[in-house]
Design an enzyme around this catalytic site. Structure first.
Site, PDB file in Angstrom:
ATOM      1  N   LEU A 101       0.895  -1.160   0.000  1.00 23.23           N
ATOM      2  CA  LEU A 101       0.000   0.000   0.000  1.00 23.23           C
ATOM      3  C   LEU A 101       0.928   1.202   0.000  1.00 23.23           C
ATOM      4  CD1 LEU A 101      -2.652  -1.024   2.701  1.00 23.23           C
ATOM      5  CD2 LEU A 101      -2.965  -0.928   0.228  1.00 23.23           C
ATOM      6  N   ASP A 102       0.597   2.243  -0.744  1.00 24.23           N
ATOM      7  CA  ASP A 102       1.543   3.364  -0.813  1.00 24.23           C
ATOM      8  C   ASP A 102       1.573   4.131   0.514  1.00 24.23           C
ATOM      9  OD1 ASP A 102      -0.216   5.745  -0.941  1.00 24.23           O
ATOM     10  OD2 ASP A 102      -0.840   4.932  -2.878  1.00 24.23           O
ATOM     11  N   TYR A 103       2.540   4.995   0.654  1.00 26.55           N
ATOM     12  CA  TYR A 103       2.809   5.730   1.898  1.00 26.55           C
ATOM     13  C   TYR A 103       1.558   6.402   2.463  1.00 26.55           C
ATOM     14  CZ  TYR A 103       5.580   8.836   4.931  1.00 26.55           C
ATOM     15  OH  TYR A 103       6.120   9.494   5.993  1.00 26.55           O
TER      16      TYR A 103
END
Ligand code: URA
Length: 235
Positions: A101-103
């Site tokens: 999952l991105d930042y």
């Protein structure tokens, strides 16, 4: 047994990652550097990675984590940012997140030492539905829905689409939708919405397949139940 399978089962990483270790010349069997595709005898052979012996793992462990924003989905980060590993018990040996999952994105993340499960859930061939709750600036209308369902080009020659899309609410200020995608391209949902000129202000993964994340506070993890593990193994 193939060396990549042995290493994956021992918790070193996914089979693809283990193949890379072999290609990079980091894996030795009985003191000999080996090639991708080599077979090993898991009882008799001595397998090392970076000089350290790898033993067959007795037990796999599976966590569900509710990832908050502001954490990276890697085991360590070159920029010194917090990683999802900071949110897990430290005494479980080598664990790694299944997919990313991105930042800025929060929500359900599976973390395990089961390289085979990781491989199955992330391999592009085995499309696994992933559902996201999304908040977007401004109105979201039928045109947006039909474009996203028909497919949008998020990079040259890469067209992806929403398998299902539900509008929960929509107004001039903000819309809330739930979108399901099959692929797991980098920042896929954000990029799909960018194509239809919509900016995502909040993104949370709420389901992987039919597996939900109810009752797990942000930043908390729990061990997966037996039936959840079976479900993920057979998805
Ligand atoms: N789509 C995104 O944009 N980001 C994620 O982390 C996952 C899906």
């Amino acid at each position: 047994m193939r060396v990549n399978k042995f290493l994956a089962e021992a918790g070193v990483g996914s089979r693809r990652y283990c193949d890379k270790l072999v290609e990079d010349g980091k894996v030795f069997v009985n003191g000999q550097r080996i090639k991708v595709g080599t077979d090993v005898d898991k009882i008799r052979d001595k397998v090392t990675v970076d000089g350290k012996q790898v033993f067959k793992k007795a037990q796999n462990i599976y966590y569900m984590l509710n990832k908050p924003k502001g954490y990276v989905c890697t085991v360590s980060d070159d920029l010194g940012r917090r990683t999802v590993m900071d949110l897990l018990p430290t005494d479980q040996g080598r664990l790694y997140p299944v997919g990313r999952l991105d930042y800025e994105t929060e929500g359900m993340l599976i973390v395990t030492n089961d390289g085979d499960m990781c491989e199955r859930l992330t391999h592009p061939r085995n499309e696994v539905p992933k559902t996201y709750a999304v908040r977007i600036d401004g109105i979201f209308n039928e045109t947006h829905i039909s474009k996203l369902k028909a497919g949008v080009e998020i990079e040259p020659n890469v067209v992806v689409r929403a398998i299902s899309l539900r509008v929960i609410s929509s107004s001039k200020e903000e819309s809330k939708i739930e979108i399901t995608i099959m692929e797991g391209k980098n920042r896929q949902v954000r990029r799909m919405l960018e194509v239809v000129d919509k900016e995502v202000t909040f993104l949370k993964r709420v389901k992987i397949g039919d597996l939900k994340m109810t009752g797990l506070d942000r930043g908390k993890c729990r061990v997966l139940r037996e039936r959840e593990i079976e479900y993920l193994k057979n998805i």
